[in-house]
Design a protein around this motif. Structure first.
Motif, PDB file in Angstrom:
ATOM      1  N   GLU A  38       0.812  -1.216   0.000  1.00 28.21           N
ATOM      2  CA  GLU A  38       0.000   0.000   0.000  1.00 28.21           C
ATOM      3  C   GLU A  38       0.847   1.268   0.000  1.00 28.21           C
ATOM      4  O   GLU A  38       0.314   2.367  -0.012  1.00 28.21           O
ATOM      5  N   GLY A  39       2.160   1.095   0.045  1.00 31.58           N
ATOM      6  CA  GLY A  39       3.036   2.255   0.019  1.00 31.58           C
ATOM      7  C   GLY A  39       2.951   3.111   1.265  1.00 31.58           C
ATOM      8  O   GLY A  39       3.305   4.292   1.235  1.00 31.58           O
ATOM      9  N   MET A  40       2.507   2.520   2.371  1.00 30.56           N
ATOM     10  CA  MET A  40       2.340   3.271   3.606  1.00 30.56           C
ATOM     11  C   MET A  40       3.688   3.583   4.241  1.00 30.56           C
ATOM     12  O   MET A  40       4.596   2.756   4.245  1.00 30.56           O
ATOM     13  N   ASP A  41       3.804   4.783   4.751  1.00 28.00           N
ATOM     14  CA  ASP A  41       5.008   5.180   5.482  1.00 28.00           C
ATOM     15  C   ASP A  41       4.836   4.682   6.922  1.00 28.00           C
ATOM     16  O   ASP A  41       4.309   5.399   7.779  1.00 28.00           O
ATOM     17  N   VAL A  42       5.267   3.465   7.177  1.00 27.21           N
ATOM     18  CA  VAL A  42       5.001   2.828   8.466  1.00 27.21           C
ATOM     19  C   VAL A  42       5.931   3.385   9.541  1.00 27.21           C
ATOM     20  O   VAL A  42       7.061   3.796   9.254  1.00 27.21           O
ATOM     21  N   PRO A  43       5.452   3.418  10.786  1.00 29.77           N
ATOM     22  CA  PRO A  43       6.305   3.898  11.887  1.00 29.77           C
ATOM     23  C   PRO A  43       7.403   2.889  12.194  1.00 29.77           C
ATOM     24  O   PRO A  43       7.300   1.712  11.827  1.00 29.77           O
ATOM     25  N   PRO A  44       8.467   3.321  12.858  1.00 30.38           N
ATOM     26  CA  PRO A  44       9.525   2.380  13.244  1.00 30.38           C
ATOM     27  C   PRO A  44       8.967   1.317  14.176  1.00 30.38           C
ATOM     28  O   PRO A  44       8.005   1.554  14.913  1.00 30.38           O
ATOM     29  N   SER A  45       9.591   0.153  14.147  1.00 31.55           N
ATOM     30  CA  SER A  45       9.090  -0.965  14.946  1.00 31.55           C
ATOM     31  C   SER A  45      10.203  -1.574  15.782  1.00 31.55           C
ATOM     32  O   SER A  45      11.380  -1.542  15.408  1.00 31.55           O
ATOM     33  N   VAL A  46       9.812  -2.130  16.919  1.00 24.91           N
ATOM     34  CA  VAL A  46      10.733  -2.760  17.858  1.00 24.91           C
ATOM     35  C   VAL A  46      10.151  -4.093  18.277  1.00 24.91           C
ATOM     36  O   VAL A  46       8.934  -4.213  18.507  1.00 24.91           O
ATOM     37  N   ILE A  47      10.989  -5.114  18.370  1.00 26.44           N
ATOM     38  CA  ILE A  47      10.562  -6.411  18.888  1.00 26.44           C
ATOM     39  C   ILE A  47      10.887  -6.457  20.374  1.00 26.44           C
ATOM     40  O   ILE A  47      12.035  -6.278  20.773  1.00 26.44           O
ATOM     41  N   LEU A  48       9.871  -6.692  21.184  1.00 25.70           N
ATOM     42  CA  LEU A  48      10.061  -6.798  22.626  1.00 25.70           C
ATOM     43  C   LEU A  48       9.988  -8.270  23.011  1.00 25.70           C
ATOM     44  O   LEU A  48       8.950  -8.913  22.888  1.00 25.70           O
ATOM     45  N   SER A  49      11.116  -8.827  23.438  1.00 28.62           N
ATOM     46  CA  SER A  49      11.176 -10.242  23.791  1.00 28.62           C
ATOM     47  C   SER A  49      11.321 -10.401  25.298  1.00 28.62           C
ATOM     48  O   SER A  49      12.195  -9.803  25.923  1.00 28.62           O
ATOM     49  N   SER A  50      10.444 -11.207  25.869  1.00 24.29           N
ATOM     50  CA  SER A  50      10.551 -11.502  27.299  1.00 24.29           C
ATOM     51  C   SER A  50      11.631 -12.545  27.570  1.00 24.29           C
ATOM     52  O   SER A  50      11.935 -12.848  28.727  1.00 24.29           O
ATOM     53  N   LEU A  51      12.205 -13.094  26.503  1.00 25.54           N
ATOM     54  CA  LEU A  51      13.255 -14.104  26.644  1.00 25.54           C
ATOM     55  C   LEU A  51      14.606 -13.431  26.866  1.00 25.54           C
ATOM     56  O   LEU A  51      14.862 -12.348  26.335  1.00 25.54           O
ATOM     57  N   PRO A  52      15.495 -14.056  27.624  1.00 20.86           N
ATOM     58  CA  PRO A  52      16.850 -13.518  27.761  1.00 20.86           C
ATOM     59  C   PRO A  52      17.607 -13.642  26.447  1.00 20.86           C
ATOM     60  O   PRO A  52      17.269 -14.488  25.616  1.00 20.86           O
ATOM     61  N   TYR A  53      18.598 -12.792  26.257  1.00 18.42           N
ATOM     62  CA  TYR A  53      19.345 -12.834  25.003  1.00 18.42           C
ATOM     63  C   TYR A  53      20.152 -14.124  24.894  1.00 18.42           C
ATOM     64  O   TYR A  53      20.794 -14.570  25.845  1.00 18.42           O
ATOM     65  N   ASP A  54      20.106 -14.720  23.710  1.00 19.40           N
ATOM     66  CA  ASP A  54      20.874 -15.929  23.424  1.00 19.40           C
ATOM     67  C   ASP A  54      21.371 -15.835  21.985  1.00 19.40           C
ATOM     68  O   ASP A  54      20.574 -15.618  21.072  1.00 19.40           O
ATOM     69  N   PRO A  55      22.696 -15.966  21.738  1.00 21.12           N
ATOM     70  CA  PRO A  55      23.221 -15.744  20.389  1.00 21.12           C
ATOM     71  C   PRO A  55      22.682 -16.722  19.351  1.00 21.12           C
ATOM     72  O   PRO A  55      22.532 -16.367  18.183  1.00 21.12           O
ATOM     73  N   ALA A  56      22.410 -17.960  19.747  1.00 22.54           N
ATOM     74  CA  ALA A  56      21.905 -18.938  18.790  1.00 22.54           C
ATOM     75  C   ALA A  56      20.443 -18.677  18.434  1.00 22.54           C
ATOM     76  O   ALA A  56      20.047 -18.757  17.274  1.00 22.54           O
ATOM     77  N   GLU A  67      29.414 -21.185  23.855  1.00 21.73           N
ATOM     78  CA  GLU A  67      29.308 -20.019  24.719  1.00 21.73           C
ATOM     79  C   GLU A  67      28.183 -20.208  25.744  1.00 21.73           C
ATOM     80  O   GLU A  67      27.360 -21.108  25.600  1.00 21.73           O
ATOM     81  N   PRO A  68      28.131 -19.363  26.778  1.00 20.26           N
ATOM     82  CA  PRO A  68      27.027 -19.447  27.743  1.00 20.26           C
ATOM     83  C   PRO A  68      25.687 -19.329  27.030  1.00 20.26           C
ATOM     84  O   PRO A  68      25.499 -18.448  26.201  1.00 20.26           O
ATOM     85  N   ARG A  69      24.772 -20.233  27.352  1.00 19.33           N
ATOM     86  CA  ARG A  69      23.462 -20.253  26.702  1.00 19.33           C
ATOM     87  C   ARG A  69      22.384 -19.910  27.713  1.00 19.33           C
ATOM     88  O   ARG A  69      22.455 -20.278  28.878  1.00 19.33           O
ATOM     89  N   ASN A  70      21.365 -19.209  27.250  1.00 17.38           N
ATOM     90  CA  ASN A  70      20.273 -18.793  28.118  1.00 17.38           C
ATOM     91  C   ASN A  70      18.952 -19.455  27.771  1.00 17.38           C
ATOM     92  O   ASN A  70      18.077 -19.588  28.616  1.00 17.38           O
ATOM     93  N   ILE A  71      18.787 -19.848  26.510  1.00 20.85           N
ATOM     94  CA  ILE A  71      17.564 -20.509  26.064  1.00 20.85           C
ATOM     95  C   ILE A  71      17.964 -21.868  25.502  1.00 20.85           C
ATOM     96  O   ILE A  71      18.608 -21.943  24.455  1.00 20.85           O
ATOM     97  N   THR A  72      17.619 -22.914  26.190  1.00 10.93           N
ATOM     98  CA  THR A  72      18.083 -24.246  25.811  1.00 10.93           C
ATOM     99  C   THR A  72      16.949 -25.257  25.801  1.00 10.93           C
ATOM    100  O   THR A  72      15.900 -25.052  26.405  1.00 10.93           O
ATOM    101  N   THR A  73      17.193 -26.367  25.102  1.00 15.68           N
ATOM    102  CA  THR A  73      16.252 -27.491  25.128  1.00 15.68           C
ATOM    103  C   THR A  73      16.389 -28.254  26.430  1.00 15.68           C
ATOM    104  O   THR A  73      15.394 -28.648  27.044  1.00 15.68           O
ATOM    105  N   PHE A  74      17.638 -28.469  26.846  1.00 13.25           N
ATOM    106  CA  PHE A  74      17.919 -29.165  28.102  1.00 13.25           C
ATOM    107  C   PHE A  74      18.302 -28.131  29.159  1.00 13.25           C
ATOM    108  O   PHE A  74      19.328 -27.468  29.032  1.00 13.25           O
ATOM    109  N   PRO A  75      17.488 -27.980  30.209  1.00 12.27           N
ATOM    110  CA  PRO A  75      17.733 -26.929  31.202  1.00 12.27           C
ATOM    111  C   PRO A  75      19.131 -26.945  31.812  1.00 12.27           C
ATOM    112  O   PRO A  75      19.698 -25.886  32.100  1.00 12.27           O
ATOM    113  N   HIS A  76      19.719 -28.138  32.000  1.00 18.13           N
ATOM    114  CA  HIS A  76      21.003 -28.182  32.686  1.00 18.13           C
ATOM    115  C   HIS A  76      22.133 -27.539  31.878  1.00 18.13           C
ATOM    116  O   HIS A  76      23.167 -27.156  32.428  1.00 18.13           O
ATOM    117  N   VAL A  77      21.941 -27.380  30.560  1.00 18.25           N
ATOM    118  CA  VAL A  77      22.972 -26.765  29.727  1.00 18.25           C
ATOM    119  C   VAL A  77      23.176 -25.300  30.126  1.00 18.25           C
ATOM    120  O   VAL A  77      24.279 -24.754  30.005  1.00 18.25           O
TER     121      VAL A  77
END
Length: 219
Positions: A38-56, A67-77
């Motif tokens: 539609e050619g709309m001049d959309v406003p800037p957008s931000v993603i708000l994540s409740s998850l901790p940062y994880d590089p993967a 590296e240290p992981r924050n979001i994992t399949t196996f909690p003990h990792v």
């Protein structure tokens, strides 16, 4: 949900659009569709994540599996140190880290087809890395996490609130803190962090406190 979100954005006057984690991809798709169709001049957008940062997870840096992981399949990792001791235990840790990252990568690989099928129906081009493609392209705000080491530092488009900045070298370490952690020996140190949105009820608080005290010698 997609069409109502488009209508809200089209009919409103917003300075910024914030896509909450669970619906952020739908919000971004709506913005991109309004802009391209539609050619709309959309406003800037931000993603708000409740998850901790994880590089993967956030950026798809699968080579960061050591590296240290924050979001994992196996909690003990999540509890593994960044530099495990040179023992048989370290080999086990590396195995679980590699397996955990592979499962995450495989899940993303499977889900990217569903994401692109949905984007195709919306008249949008495909994305190569599903969730990671959105996180790489748009500014995002994450709650918590441990700052990755080396080349996997937090990207400039990511802002972490309440993250732990863990130094990578002995020279950068607060000596008093380092001595205190080292004095724990094989028993280690228990760190308990509760996110902004987490509230313990009375039963949970008692159970947590009791378990922590039992883990401390002499209680």
């Amino acid at each position: 949900m997609y069409e109502p979100i488009k209508d809200l954005i089209r009919d409103g006057r917003y300075d910024c659009i914030v896509g909450i984690h669970s619906v952020s991809l739908t919000v971004i798709d709506a913005l991109e569709a309004l802009q391209s169709h539609e050619g709309m001049d959309v406003p800037p957008s931000v993603i708000l994540s409740s998850l901790p940062y994880d590089p993967a997870i956030q950026t798809g840096e699968w080579k960061a599996w050591k590296e240290p992981r924050n979001i994992t399949t196996f909690p003990h990792v999540c509890s593994y140190p960044s530099r495990p001791p040179d023992t048989i235990s370290a080999m086990k840790m590396r195995f679980w880290q590699a397996l955990d990252t592979f499962i995450t990568w495989y899940s993303f690989k499977k889900s990217v087809k569903r994401t692109n099928d949905r984007r195709n129906l919306r008249g949008l081009p495909p994305v190569p890395h599903q969730w990671c493609s959105y996180m790489r392209k748009y500014p995002n705000l994450c709650f918590g996490g441990v700052g990755p080491f080396g080349q996997y530092k937090i990207p400039s488009n990511v802002t972490c609130i309440g993250s732990l900045d863990v130094p990578n070298t002995q020279e950068d370490t607060n000596q008093e803190l380092d001595d205190w952690i080292s004095s724990a020996g094989d028993d280690g140190v228990s760190y308990a962090g509760f996110g902004t949105g987490t509230t313990l009820n009375k039963t949970e608080a008692i159970a947590f406190t009791g378990g922590l005290l039992k883990s401390i010698e002499g209680w």
